[in-house]
Scaffold this motif. Structure first.
Motif: not given
Length: 289
Positions: A49-58, A74-87, A271-276
């Motif tokens: 799971t941790l390596f999968f999360i790392a893959s999504k960070l990359f 765009l800041t990496h923090r904002s982009n990652f939040k947007l990416y999780l929401l997309g997932m 991991v995708s559900f964390s975007g809720v």
């Protein structure tokens, strides 16, 4: 009318996903697969799971490379939040706006970027990832000593080189405004796929599968390509069918193969559900000053 059409398409995808799962579990016993999953080592599942999360960070960092080329720092923090929401949207709200479409909509609305350019970077981001999946699959297919593939081994090397050349030409010729990050984006794609491959290897370890690792990885990569096709919900069903037939054709254990597929999906869903979180509190897009 448009909403009705979308609901109809979503219903068809759901039905097709269940039909594929029904087909697979008519071929093998679900109880046997579930027993294998229950016996999986939780420590290795956690690492996977941790390596999968790392893959999504990359993957998020790769997308931000393209976004920055549109003069949006765009800041990496904002982009990652947007990416999780997309997932989250891609997997849990398939009847609504898709994850990529939502990201494109937000970027266009917030920064007044031309639709064509927003669509282009989202497409290139997706294609960059698919290219590395395809190339890893070609490498594993070349390594495998399976009679089914032996006659085509050198074709896989040709496909490996040709796919890179074609993708390079398309970027150079038609997307010069983001060509600057071509090699960097491929580097991130390599990291994305590399960490996901490690995640699958850890799933194999969790299931105490000690042989035919390359064969299972090859099936996983093929299933990743097939799951991108917009025929099912989040690749549910289509991935399992590939794992079933892949195991059948390569002489692997079908139940173990389906167990790998299901565990990988469960990790993806978790991991995708964390975007809720960002569905109820939309992320504020911040830029570097």
């Amino acid at each position: 009318m448009e909403k009705l059409r979308k609901k109809g398409i979503t219903l068809l995808k759901v039905l097709f996903s269940f039909a594929l799962l029904y087909f697979v579990f008519n071929k093998i016993a679900f109880a046997e697969v579930w027993q294998l999953i229950q016996k999986a080592n939780p420590f290795y599942i956690l690492l996977a799971t941790l390596f999968f999360i790392a893959s999504k960070l990359f993957a998020a960092l790769r997308l931000n490379l393209f976004i920055h080329q549109l003069d949006i720092p765009l800041t990496h923090r904002s982009n990652f939040k947007l990416y999780l929401l997309g997932m989250f949207y891609n997997l849990f709200l398939p009847g609504g706006i898709g994850g990529d479409a939502y990201k494109g909509y937000v970027l266009k609305k917030e920064f007044q970027i031309k639709t064509k350019r927003v669509v282009s970077i989202l497409l290139l981001d997706r294609l960059s990832g698919l290219l590395l999946i395809f190339q890893f699959a070609c490498i594993f297919a070349f390594i495998l000593r399976q009679s089914l593939l032996m006659d085509y081994r050198w074709l896989f090397l040709v496909a490996l080189l040709l796919s890179m050349l074609v993708f390079w030409f398309i970027n150079k010729r038609f997307f010069s405004y983001v060509y600057k990050v071509f090699w960097s984006s491929l580097g991130f794609s390599f990291l994305v796929q590399g960490t996901q491959i490690i995640s699958v290897l850890l799933i194999l370890k969790a299931l105490s599968i000690t042989s035919s690792s390359i064969a299972y990885l090859f099936i996983f990569l093929v299933s990743s390509i097939v799951s991108v096709l917009p025929l099912t919900i989040g690749g549910i069903g289509s991935r399992e069918v590939v794992f079933y037939y892949g195991a059948l054709w390569l002489g692997l254990d079908e139940s173990s193969s389906i167990s790998i597929s299901m565990l990988f999906f469960l990790i993806t869903a978790l991991v995708s559900f964390s975007g809720v979180i960002f569905h109820f509190k939309k992320p504020r897009l911040e830029v570097n000053k």
